[in-house]
Design an enzyme around this catalytic site. Structure first.
Site, PDB file in Angstrom:
ATOM      1  N   GLY A 127       0.818  -1.211   0.000  1.00  0.00           N
ATOM      2  CA  GLY A 127       0.000   0.000   0.000  1.00  0.00           C
ATOM      3  C   GLY A 127       0.850   1.259   0.000  1.00  0.00           C
ATOM      4  O   GLY A 127       0.944   1.953   1.025  1.00  0.00           O
ATOM      5  N   GLU A 242      12.591  -4.837  -4.179  1.00  0.00           N
ATOM      6  CA  GLU A 242      11.757  -4.946  -5.377  1.00  0.00           C
ATOM      7  C   GLU A 242      12.615  -4.903  -6.632  1.00  0.00           C
ATOM      8  O   GLU A 242      12.434  -5.701  -7.555  1.00  0.00           O
ATOM      9  CB  GLU A 242      10.718  -3.822  -5.392  1.00  0.00           C
ATOM     10  CG  GLU A 242       9.702  -3.921  -6.503  1.00  0.00           C
ATOM     11  CD  GLU A 242       8.623  -2.872  -6.380  1.00  0.00           C
ATOM     12  OE1 GLU A 242       7.467  -3.158  -6.731  1.00  0.00           O
ATOM     13  OE2 GLU A 242       8.922  -1.743  -5.944  1.00  0.00           O
TER      14      GLU A 242
END
Length: 383
Positions: A127, A242
């Site tokens: 989020g 990531e």
């Protein structure tokens, strides 16, 4: 730099390949499936990874992982992508949530959250992005107000992958509205029972992204990760993981897009078409540049460095290769008069439409160019 596998890496690659060949024997081609069918096989694949001990390759053994380095995870991701394996449904948990909790979590947080990820019991989403605060992440406006025992969070998040399957969220919220925008942000490991999740339909009809609404959602103090007000630093850790997890995937995805259009052209009898060969040759060179850039980024990480702003060039080039290859495939269909319900054309159109998002997601093309201009070329700031 040396692009060849070491003896140890080559042996591991063979081990991975042998396991993948067996584990994928009954898995259908994901490109021909509906979204519901793809999600089903992503869940099945997640379960197989967990059962086979492949879910935490680079996690420390003390936390249930195999204690291998980032290259091992990259090799596994590369070999899985080459074989067209489904994307694991809890990729955020394995590659982002778990490593970030290991890096910044308390012993209690690690004991509470990590086993569920390795067992495939707890699914996570990320989020971060908000309406009006996507690529400029530090401008987020979701607010967390301190209350007895924790925080009340209000705001909205958007473009959240897999939120409709997740029960936990890596959530960024502003806890000090008076602090400079990179400060006053706190990172929460938020339970999602009180979130409102709505799917977003993309141009290709898929609904893999979601918007999330938080109305007085309570998050306990025990779910603050890395300390109050330290959320930006924790978020940078997540973003570094990531980038690292995608290192070798990018070039495989780029090469697959090029290979698909070559196969299509051969089937159309265009193997000797000079104009086509010039076009696909340029695509092949760009895909190879993505491979070399990915290896460079992985090498920097393995040597203890942190990938720098040059990764923006890699992301930008990858997006262009995939978009251009998928556009060429659709153009070949149009030139051949192929109907959308035959010869795999519907899947090619879906890939083409989905690829349009590659220059938006993960930082827009404009933002990537600004990063390169300001942080690599040292040009004046544009804003």
């Amino acid at each position: 730099m040396d692009f060849a596998d070491s003896g140890t890496d080559l042996a591991f690659r063979r081990e991975v390949g042998d396991w993948l060949d067996k584990a994928l024997a009954d898995v259908p081609d994901q490109e021909e499936l509906s979204q519901d069918e793809r999600e089903h096989w992503s869940r099945v694949w997640q379960d197989r990874l967990c059962a086979g001990g492949w879910a935490g390759l680079s996690w420390p053994t003390a936390h249930g992982g195999r204690g291998m380095d980032s290259l091992a995870q990259a090799i596994f991701n590369e070999e899985a992508a080459v074989r067209g394996a489904p994307y694991p449904l809890n990729g955020v948990g394995m590659m982002l949530a778990g490593p970030t909790i290991i890096a910044h979590g308390t012993d209690e947080q690690q004991a509470r959250h990590l086993p569920g990820i390795l067992r495939g019991e707890t699914y996570w989403c990320q989020g971060f992005s908000e309406p009006g605060s996507g690529s400029d992440l530090a401008s987020l406006r979701t607010a967390a107000t301190r209350v007895d025992g924790g925080w009340r969070v209000n705001g909205a998040k958007i473009w959240t992958s897999n939120a409709h399957n997740a029960s936990k969220c890596l959530l960024l919220a502003r806890t000090d509205p008076d602090a400079p925008k990179h400060r006053g942000i706190t990172y929460f490991l938020a339970p999602m029972d009180a979130f409102t999740v709505r799917s977003l339909e993309m141009i290709n009809g898929d609904t893999e992204f979601n918007e999330m609404f938080l109305d007085d959602v309570f998050v306990p103090d025990s779910d603050v990760l890395g300390g109050v007000g330290n959320g930006w630093n924790v978020a940078l850790t997540t973003l570094a993981f990531e980038r690292g997890s995608m290192a070798l995937n990018l070039w495989v995805w780029a090469r697959q897009a090029v290979d698909r259009v070559v196969d299509l052209a051969v089937a159309r009898g265009m193997a000797d078409d000079g104009a086509f060969l010039d076009t696909v040759g340029a695509l092949h060179c760009d895909a190879e540049a993505v491979r070399i850039g990915s290896m460079r980024m992985l090498g920097e990480s393995r040597a203890g460095g942190v990938p720098g702003p040059e990764t923006s060039a890699l992301k930008s080039l990858w997006a262009q290769v995939v978009q251009n290859a998928n556009r060429l495939a659709v153009q070949l269909d149009e030139a051949g008069g192929v109907l959308l319900d035959g010869d795999g054309a519907a899947a090619r159109m879906r890939r083409y439409l989905r690829a349009r998002a590659h220059t938006i997601e993960g930082g827009t093309e404009e933002v990537q160019k600004s990063i390169l201009a300001e942080r690599v070329l040292n040009l004046p700031r544009s804003r």
